[in-house]
Scaffold this motif. Structure first.
Motif, mmCIF file in Angstrom:
data_model
loop_
_atom_site.group_PDB
_atom_site.id
_atom_site.type_symbol
_atom_site.label_atom_id
_atom_site.label_comp_id
_atom_site.label_asym_id
_atom_site.label_seq_id
_atom_site.Cartn_x
_atom_site.Cartn_y
_atom_site.Cartn_z
ATOM 1 N N HIS A 279 0.832 -1.205 0.000
ATOM 2 C CA HIS A 279 0.000 0.000 0.000
ATOM 3 C C HIS A 279 0.871 1.261 0.000
ATOM 4 O O HIS A 279 0.584 2.230 -0.729
ATOM 5 C CB HIS A 279 -0.915 -0.001 1.221
ATOM 6 C CG HIS A 279 -1.665 1.284 1.418
ATOM 7 N ND1 HIS A 279 -2.695 1.679 0.590
ATOM 8 C CD2 HIS A 279 -1.521 2.277 2.347
ATOM 9 C CE1 HIS A 279 -3.157 2.860 0.989
ATOM 10 N NE2 HIS A 279 -2.467 3.235 2.044
ATOM 11 N N ALA A 280 1.940 1.250 0.797
ATOM 12 C CA ALA A 280 2.827 2.417 0.870
ATOM 13 C C ALA A 280 3.489 2.686 -0.478
ATOM 14 O O ALA A 280 3.623 3.841 -0.894
ATOM 15 C CB ALA A 280 3.883 2.198 1.951
ATOM 16 N N ARG A 281 3.882 1.616 -1.166
ATOM 17 C CA ARG A 281 4.505 1.806 -2.482
ATOM 18 C C ARG A 281 3.513 2.409 -3.476
ATOM 19 O O ARG A 281 3.852 3.324 -4.236
ATOM 20 C CB ARG A 281 5.011 0.467 -3.020
ATOM 21 C CG ARG A 281 5.887 0.609 -4.263
ATOM 22 C CD ARG A 281 6.032 -0.687 -5.008
ATOM 23 N NE ARG A 281 4.781 -1.049 -5.655
ATOM 24 C CZ ARG A 281 4.594 -2.188 -6.311
ATOM 25 N NH1 ARG A 281 5.572 -3.079 -6.382
ATOM 26 N NH2 ARG A 281 3.436 -2.452 -6.882
ATOM 27 N N LYS A 286 1.656 7.633 -6.381
ATOM 28 C CA LYS A 286 0.731 8.757 -6.571
ATOM 29 C C LYS A 286 1.382 10.083 -6.154
ATOM 30 O O LYS A 286 1.213 11.113 -6.817
ATOM 31 C CB LYS A 286 -0.544 8.527 -5.756
ATOM 32 C CG LYS A 286 -1.349 7.308 -6.190
ATOM 33 C CD LYS A 286 -2.538 7.095 -5.269
ATOM 34 C CE LYS A 286 -3.310 5.836 -5.642
ATOM 35 N NZ LYS A 286 -4.434 5.578 -4.710
ATOM 36 N N ILE A 287 2.129 10.043 -5.052
ATOM 37 C CA ILE A 287 2.809 11.254 -4.573
ATOM 38 C C ILE A 287 3.826 11.733 -5.607
ATOM 39 O O ILE A 287 3.895 12.929 -5.941
ATOM 40 C CB ILE A 287 3.489 10.983 -3.219
ATOM 41 C CG1 ILE A 287 2.437 10.754 -2.122
ATOM 42 C CG2 ILE A 287 4.421 12.143 -2.833
ATOM 43 C CD1 ILE A 287 3.015 10.277 -0.799
ATOM 44 N N PHE A 290 2.305 13.357 -8.539
ATOM 45 C CA PHE A 290 1.836 14.715 -8.233
ATOM 46 C C PHE A 290 2.981 15.720 -8.384
ATOM 47 O O PHE A 290 2.811 16.786 -8.984
ATOM 48 C CB PHE A 290 1.284 14.765 -6.808
ATOM 49 C CG PHE A 290 0.921 16.153 -6.351
ATOM 50 C CD1 PHE A 290 -0.267 16.744 -6.743
ATOM 51 C CD2 PHE A 290 1.789 16.876 -5.541
ATOM 52 C CE1 PHE A 290 -0.590 18.037 -6.341
ATOM 53 C CE2 PHE A 290 1.472 18.166 -5.122
ATOM 54 C CZ PHE A 290 0.279 18.745 -5.526
ATOM 55 N N TYR A 291 4.152 15.385 -7.847
ATOM 56 C CA TYR A 291 5.281 16.315 -7.893
ATOM 57 C C TYR A 291 6.006 16.292 -9.245
ATOM 58 O O TYR A 291 6.617 17.296 -9.640
ATOM 59 C CB TYR A 291 6.278 15.991 -6.774
ATOM 60 C CG TYR A 291 5.796 16.413 -5.411
ATOM 61 C CD1 TYR A 291 5.904 17.732 -4.977
ATOM 62 C CD2 TYR A 291 5.200 15.496 -4.554
ATOM 63 C CE1 TYR A 291 5.444 18.127 -3.727
ATOM 64 C CE2 TYR A 291 4.738 15.865 -3.291
ATOM 65 C CZ TYR A 291 4.865 17.189 -2.892
ATOM 66 O OH TYR A 291 4.399 17.564 -1.657
ATOM 67 N N PHE A 292 5.943 15.143 -9.931
ATOM 68 C CA PHE A 292 6.651 15.005 -11.213
ATOM 69 C C PHE A 292 5.695 14.413 -12.260
ATOM 70 O O PHE A 292 5.890 13.279 -12.718
ATOM 71 C CB PHE A 292 7.879 14.108 -11.059
ATOM 72 C CG PHE A 292 8.866 14.574 -10.034
ATOM 73 C CD1 PHE A 292 9.781 15.575 -10.327
ATOM 74 C CD2 PHE A 292 8.874 14.016 -8.759
ATOM 75 C CE1 PHE A 292 10.689 16.007 -9.381
ATOM 76 C CE2 PHE A 292 9.781 14.440 -7.800
ATOM 77 C CZ PHE A 292 10.688 15.447 -8.104
ATOM 78 N N PRO A 293 4.664 15.158 -12.659
ATOM 79 C CA PRO A 293 3.668 14.609 -13.583
ATOM 80 C C PRO A 293 4.223 14.245 -14.953
ATOM 81 O O PRO A 293 3.659 13.393 -15.644
ATOM 82 C CB PRO A 293 2.624 15.738 -13.685
ATOM 83 C CG PRO A 293 3.353 16.983 -13.288
ATOM 84 C CD PRO A 293 4.356 16.552 -12.269
ATOM 85 N N GLN A 294 5.319 14.883 -15.356
ATOM 86 C CA GLN A 294 5.908 14.590 -16.658
ATOM 87 C C GLN A 294 6.963 13.487 -16.597
ATOM 88 O O GLN A 294 7.276 12.875 -17.617
ATOM 89 C CB GLN A 294 6.557 15.860 -17.239
ATOM 90 C CG GLN A 294 5.634 17.060 -17.323
ATOM 91 C CD GLN A 294 4.419 16.822 -18.177
ATOM 92 O OE1 GLN A 294 4.497 16.096 -19.169
ATOM 93 N NE2 GLN A 294 3.300 17.410 -17.799
#
Length: 449
Positions: A279-281, A286-287, A290-294
């Motif tokens: 679950h943490a992975r 997702k995190i 969010f910070y590196f969408p590309q």
């Protein structure tokens, strides 16, 4: 400034695409790196005979000479960025596995200081730039780096004891399979007078890590990981870095798993219970998106397409890894983790998209409403399914427990096999769709006749 000139190269039709690259990535890199303008011929009209075509190069005499050398390398399968770096005096180390890259990232600062070079780390290659332009220094540094990596790149074989009831689960753990994909590690179940276990062969560092994973699994613990391209986290602004660290802290507190970012920031480890670490992975993916969408993406795959995406002997997966992005295929969750430059991530997305389009045409699943329909397709002694496969030139798998039929073959053959099967089950006893994924499990019947 030298006067502008033009040269014409004759390139075969089948090689024009190599110069252009996915979505024009290669020709863009070539033009930016050589300051030339490259004009390729229009795409062939259907039915037009293949042959040599003209590629026009505009620039100064020196720029054109550089561009021709770069194009020659691209036609040999090299990446434009690597070819241009070599032309500028860099020395390359290629086809490096994530384990070795991670170790090199740890000692990068020391290597640069000791050998007076600058290291540019990519997902699977290293460009060594000599300070002062002395390429001999870069070549010497390459030899020294190879010596420093000998312990990590040495090959060894060890056997890890595993209780019989856990051996199948242990060898199919997603983290172990991803480590195999990324490092070339092999894992095989063994059984002898001393008991059962898993035999590991591969790079020393990978073997030791796999051993630790298996031992953790035997204790009921998970050991997941997520690989990153070197330097990804260093791109963050101070504010974004602070927010990211808060998110990681929150994830650790609420997931029940220990989240650890390695000192070289090339990998994130997750330890704890099996469900908690997995679950943490997933949440970390997702995190990062969010910070590196590309630069980061998790591509969801139809469950039945996973083996197709990996390819025979994982050849397709290796082709994806050759793009320069970090690739991790989770066969259990049917997802593909991609981390790399914006260009490389988009290249992988396009390859997966095109691959799935082919898969949908060449595969189909029919969902049955009863086991009786499954046995009707199999026929007495397997006679019906054998005749179906022979007459339609397809491969047909029937799974009575999960009440489904999987068909693979050429597009027209798959269509013919679907029609025949629908006739057998009465037309209204099932539902089907090209390439639809309906999950896995249970034994299946297949005739290889």
């Amino acid at each position: 400034m030298s006067p502008l000139a033009e040269e014409v190269l004759e390139i075969h039709d089948r090689d024009i695409g190599l110069i252009i690259g996915a979505r024009g990535s290669n020709i863009q890199a070539l033009q930016e790196g050589t300051k030339c303008r490259i004009i390729t011929p229009p795409k062939n009209v259907d039915g037009e005979e293949l042959g040599l075509r003209e590629v026009h190069i505009h620039g100064t005499k020196e720029q054109i000479a550089r561009c021709k050398e770069a194009i020659s390398g691209v036609l040999m399968g090299e990446q434009p960025k690597d070819i241009l770096a070599q032309l500028d005096g860099a020395v390359l180390m290629k086809n490096m596995d994530p384990m070795t890259m991670g170790h090199l990232a740890k000692i990068k600062d020391k290597v640069e200081k000791d050998f007076a070079v600058s290291l540019e780390l990519d997902a699977r290659s290293v460009r060594i730039w000599p300070k002062g332009g002395d390429q001999d220094k870069a070549l010497d540094a390459k030899e020294k780096i190879e010596e420093l990596l000998e312990d990590v790149t040495a090959v060894e074989t060890i056997s890890v004891p595993v209780p019989p009831q856990l051996v199948n689960r242990a060898i199919n753990e997603s983290a172990l399979r991803q480590l195999q994909d990324q490092t070339g590690l092999t894992a095989n179940v063994y059984k002898n007078d001393q008991g059962t276990g898993i035999r590991l062969t591969g790079l020393s560092g990978a073997v030791q890590e796999a051993k630790s994973m298996i031992e953790q699994r035997c204790k009921g613990q998970g050991a997941e990981f997520l690989s990153l391209i070197p330097g990804l986290l260093a791109k963050m602004t101070p504010k974004a870095k602070g927010d990211f660290e808060n998110d990681v802290h929150f994830l650790t507190q609420n997931s029940g798993a220990k989240v650890q970012i390695r000192s070289d920031a090339s990998r994130i480890d997750f330890q704890g219970g099996l469900d908690e670490s997995l679950h943490a992975r997933t949440e970390m993916q997702k995190i990062l998106h969010f910070y590196f969408p590309q630069e980061c993406d998790t591509i969801e795959l139809p469950p039945d397409s996973v083996d197709w995406i990996a390819g025979d002997d994982d050849r397709e997966l290796m082709r994806l890894q050759s793009t320069g992005a970090v690739i991790a295929l989770d066969r259990n969750a049917a997802t593909l983790w991609v981390c790399g430059s914006q260009k490389n991530v988009e290249l992988v997305r396009n390859r997966i998209r095109n691959s799935l389009e082919r898969w949908k045409k060449e595969h189909a699943v029919i969902k049955l409403h009863s086991k009786g329909s499954a046995f009707a397709i199999i026929g007495k002694g397997g006679a019906t399914i054998r005749e179906l496969q022979t007459s339609t030139e397809t491969r047909i798998d029937v799974d009575p427990d999960n009440q489904k039929v999987s068909i693979s073959g050429k597009e027209d053959s798959v269509r013919a096999a679907k029609a025949r099967i629908m006739q057998i089950i009465g037309g209204g006893s099932g539902s089907w769709g090209g390439g639809a994924g309906f999950g896995q499990g249970g034994p299946s019947f297949r005739s290889d006749a």
